[in-house]
Design a protein around this motif. Structure first.
Motif, PDB file in Angstrom:
ATOM      1  N   THR A 137      16.648  -8.899   2.757  1.00 55.25           N
ATOM      2  CA  THR A 137      17.134  -7.767   1.968  1.00 55.25           C
ATOM      3  C   THR A 137      17.465  -6.576   2.847  1.00 55.25           C
ATOM      4  O   THR A 137      18.509  -5.931   2.692  1.00 55.25           O
ATOM      5  CB  THR A 137      16.086  -7.374   0.918  1.00 55.25           C
ATOM      6  OG1 THR A 137      15.815  -8.494   0.067  1.00 55.25           O
ATOM      7  CG2 THR A 137      16.566  -6.205   0.076  1.00 55.25           C
ATOM      8  N   THR A 138      16.587  -6.262   3.794  1.00 54.06           N
ATOM      9  CA  THR A 138      16.790  -5.100   4.655  1.00 54.06           C
ATOM     10  C   THR A 138      18.043  -5.241   5.492  1.00 54.06           C
ATOM     11  O   THR A 138      18.851  -4.303   5.594  1.00 54.06           O
ATOM     12  CB  THR A 138      15.570  -4.895   5.570  1.00 54.06           C
ATOM     13  OG1 THR A 138      14.368  -4.908   4.810  1.00 54.06           O
ATOM     14  CG2 THR A 138      15.679  -3.579   6.321  1.00 54.06           C
ATOM     15  N   VAL A 139      18.222  -6.404   6.111  1.00 54.71           N
ATOM     16  CA  VAL A 139      19.380  -6.603   6.987  1.00 54.71           C
ATOM     17  C   VAL A 139      20.676  -6.551   6.185  1.00 54.71           C
ATOM     18  O   VAL A 139      21.656  -5.909   6.591  1.00 54.71           O
ATOM     19  CB  VAL A 139      19.243  -7.931   7.758  1.00 54.71           C
ATOM     20  CG1 VAL A 139      20.539  -8.264   8.497  1.00 54.71           C
ATOM     21  CG2 VAL A 139      18.075  -7.853   8.747  1.00 54.71           C
ATOM     22  N   ASN A 140      20.710  -7.219   5.040  1.00 57.64           N
ATOM     23  CA  ASN A 140      21.917  -7.175   4.217  1.00 57.64           C
ATOM     24  C   ASN A 140      22.216  -5.769   3.727  1.00 57.64           C
ATOM     25  O   ASN A 140      23.378  -5.346   3.681  1.00 57.64           O
ATOM     26  CB  ASN A 140      21.770  -8.118   3.022  1.00 57.64           C
ATOM     27  CG  ASN A 140      22.130  -9.554   3.364  1.00 57.64           C
ATOM     28  OD1 ASN A 140      23.258  -9.850   3.750  1.00 57.64           O
ATOM     29  ND2 ASN A 140      21.169 -10.454   3.229  1.00 57.64           N
ATOM     30  N   LEU A 141      21.188  -5.049   3.353  1.00 54.41           N
ATOM     31  CA  LEU A 141      21.378  -3.679   2.901  1.00 54.41           C
ATOM     32  C   LEU A 141      21.918  -2.804   4.036  1.00 54.41           C
ATOM     33  O   LEU A 141      22.814  -1.972   3.828  1.00 54.41           O
ATOM     34  CB  LEU A 141      20.058  -3.131   2.379  1.00 54.41           C
ATOM     35  CG  LEU A 141      20.087  -1.824   1.589  1.00 54.41           C
ATOM     36  CD1 LEU A 141      21.004  -1.937   0.381  1.00 54.41           C
ATOM     37  CD2 LEU A 141      18.673  -1.445   1.163  1.00 54.41           C
ATOM     38  N   ALA A 142      21.391  -2.996   5.243  1.00 54.33           N
ATOM     39  CA  ALA A 142      21.870  -2.226   6.390  1.00 54.33           C
ATOM     40  C   ALA A 142      23.328  -2.535   6.700  1.00 54.33           C
ATOM     41  O   ALA A 142      24.127  -1.628   6.974  1.00 54.33           O
ATOM     42  CB  ALA A 142      20.995  -2.514   7.610  1.00 54.33           C
ATOM     43  N   LEU A 143      23.702  -3.819   6.657  1.00 54.06           N
ATOM     44  CA  LEU A 143      25.088  -4.206   6.927  1.00 54.06           C
ATOM     45  C   LEU A 143      26.020  -3.645   5.860  1.00 54.06           C
ATOM     46  O   LEU A 143      27.137  -3.199   6.165  1.00 54.06           O
ATOM     47  CB  LEU A 143      25.199  -5.724   6.994  1.00 54.06           C
ATOM     48  CG  LEU A 143      24.512  -6.386   8.197  1.00 54.06           C
ATOM     49  CD1 LEU A 143      24.497  -7.904   8.026  1.00 54.06           C
ATOM     50  CD2 LEU A 143      25.199  -6.000   9.493  1.00 54.06           C
ATOM     51  N   SER A 144      25.586  -3.659   4.614  1.00 54.41           N
ATOM     52  CA  SER A 144      26.409  -3.121   3.544  1.00 54.41           C
ATOM     53  C   SER A 144      26.578  -1.607   3.699  1.00 54.41           C
ATOM     54  O   SER A 144      27.681  -1.068   3.533  1.00 54.41           O
ATOM     55  CB  SER A 144      25.792  -3.457   2.185  1.00 54.41           C
ATOM     56  OG  SER A 144      26.616  -3.007   1.129  1.00 54.41           O
ATOM     57  N   MET A 145      25.506  -0.910   4.015  1.00 57.04           N
ATOM     58  CA  MET A 145      25.599   0.541   4.199  1.00 57.04           C
ATOM     59  C   MET A 145      26.442   0.899   5.412  1.00 57.04           C
ATOM     60  O   MET A 145      27.107   1.940   5.429  1.00 57.04           O
ATOM     61  CB  MET A 145      24.194   1.133   4.333  1.00 57.04           C
ATOM     62  CG  MET A 145      23.397   1.131   3.045  1.00 57.04           C
ATOM     63  SD  MET A 145      21.746   1.861   3.272  1.00 57.04           S
ATOM     64  CE  MET A 145      21.170   1.943   1.566  1.00 57.04           C
ATOM     65  N   ALA A 146      26.418   0.064   6.449  1.00 56.54           N
ATOM     66  CA  ALA A 146      27.213   0.333   7.645  1.00 56.54           C
ATOM     67  C   ALA A 146      28.712   0.260   7.373  1.00 56.54           C
ATOM     68  O   ALA A 146      29.515   0.778   8.155  1.00 56.54           O
ATOM     69  CB  ALA A 146      26.841  -0.641   8.763  1.00 56.54           C
TER      70      ALA A 146
END
Length: 318
Positions: A137-146
């Motif tokens: 969840t964290t990694v996907n959220l970070a990639l989406s926010m980037a």
């Protein structure tokens, strides 16, 4: 001779005598004008000239400090794990995280100060138990926010006992957060990793330490959090923390976060475990819950794995 002529002659005579007197005084001075420049001699000196001081050797410049290294994100490895790959075609997963990030960003960057959550740019992702999907969840959220046009993301691997962020993104790391807290000569820029994905940086966990909980609760950690939060106004900082019921570190970190995201595994996380975990977040004003590994719900364009999200201001997320 007139009175005026007599006065002029008297004045000339006085000036000539004054000039002769100056010349006599000058000729009587010691002959030192021809002494070589820098010889060190002085008037009336009888000893040898004083030795000139030796020039100190130039100090050797310290070796340059290697800061903010860049790492390559392995897109093929991301695809293999089912993680968002930036700038690829639209997918159900990408759309789900687009919906998930919006209230988080609104809390962090509200259009007015009244709409912003205090410290809302500090976001911790956790779970009750291991293997519920918090790192996913964290990694996907970070990639989406980037992928936001005017935002940057710092992804911090705060799971210091079992760090997983570098492996999930497809690279290796050595030093990180724990090294900054234990080594006085190491600072955040020394361990910060810029990735090949624009707007995304990673702060690894670093080498494990036996007193990690105490270090995360230290004044030095509070200063690091303030530095990370205050340095850039457009940056959101995501912390991938350990499960709340597995170790004591996330409970320490949670008190300094603006937002908490609780990952819950659908049809797997026991209700009692979730309740016990939420008790550790009683002092947190904003808690959002995400249902992970859920079956697809109809009416959302066929997107699979839909998450449900709750939002609350108070002891618990509603």
């Amino acid at each position: 001779m007139s009175i005026i002529e007599k006065a002029l002659n008297k004045s000339r005579t006085a000036r000539e005598q004054h000039k002769e007197g100056q010349g006599t005084a000058t000729s009587a001075a010691p002959e030192v004008a021809d002494a070589p420049l820098g010889s060190g001699e002085s008037v009336g000196a009888t000893s040898d000239p004083a030795p000139q001081p030796q020039l100190k050797a130039a100090a050797k410049a310290p070796p340059p400090v290697e800061r903010s290294q860049q790492v390559e994100i392995d897109f093929a490895w991301l695809r293999k794990q089912g993680i968002i790959v930036p700038n690829e075609r639209r997918s159900g997963l990408a759309e789900e995280f687009r919906m998930m990030k919006r209230p988080i960003l609104d809390n962090a960057f509200g259009r007015s100060n009244a709409m912003r959550v205090p410290k809302g740019r500090l976001v911790m992702v956790t779970s009750s138990l291991p293997r519920e999907g918090k790192t996913f969840t964290t990694v996907n959220l970070a990639l989406s926010m980037a992928m936001e046009v005017d935002r940057t993301v710092l992804l911090v691997d705060a799971d210091v006992a079992r760090p997983a962020v570098p492996h999930t993104l497809g690279f290796q790391s050595d030093r990180g957060l724990m090294d900054v807290l234990t080594e006085p000569d190491i600072e955040i820029p020394d361990v910060l990793l810029r990735t090949s994905i624009p707007n995304l940086s990673v702060l690894p966990a670093g080498r494990p330490h036996g007193r990690s909980t105490e270090l995360l609760a230290s004044e030095a950690m509070m200063q690091i959090l303030d530095e990370l939060h205050d340095r850039y106004d457009d940056r959101i900082i995501l912390f991938d923390s350990p499960p709340l019921l597995a170790t004591s570190e996330p409970g320490v970190l949670a008190g300094h976060m603006g937002q908490i995201i609780m990952v819950v595994e659908a049809e797997h996380t026991p209700r009692t475990s979730l309740e016990r975990a939420m008790e550790q977040l009683q002092h947190c004003d904003v808690v959002l819950t995400t249902l992970n590994k859920a079956t697809r719900l109809p009416g959302l364009g066929g997107y699979g794995g839909y998450y449900s999200q709750g939002y609350g201001k108070g002891p618990y997320g509603e």
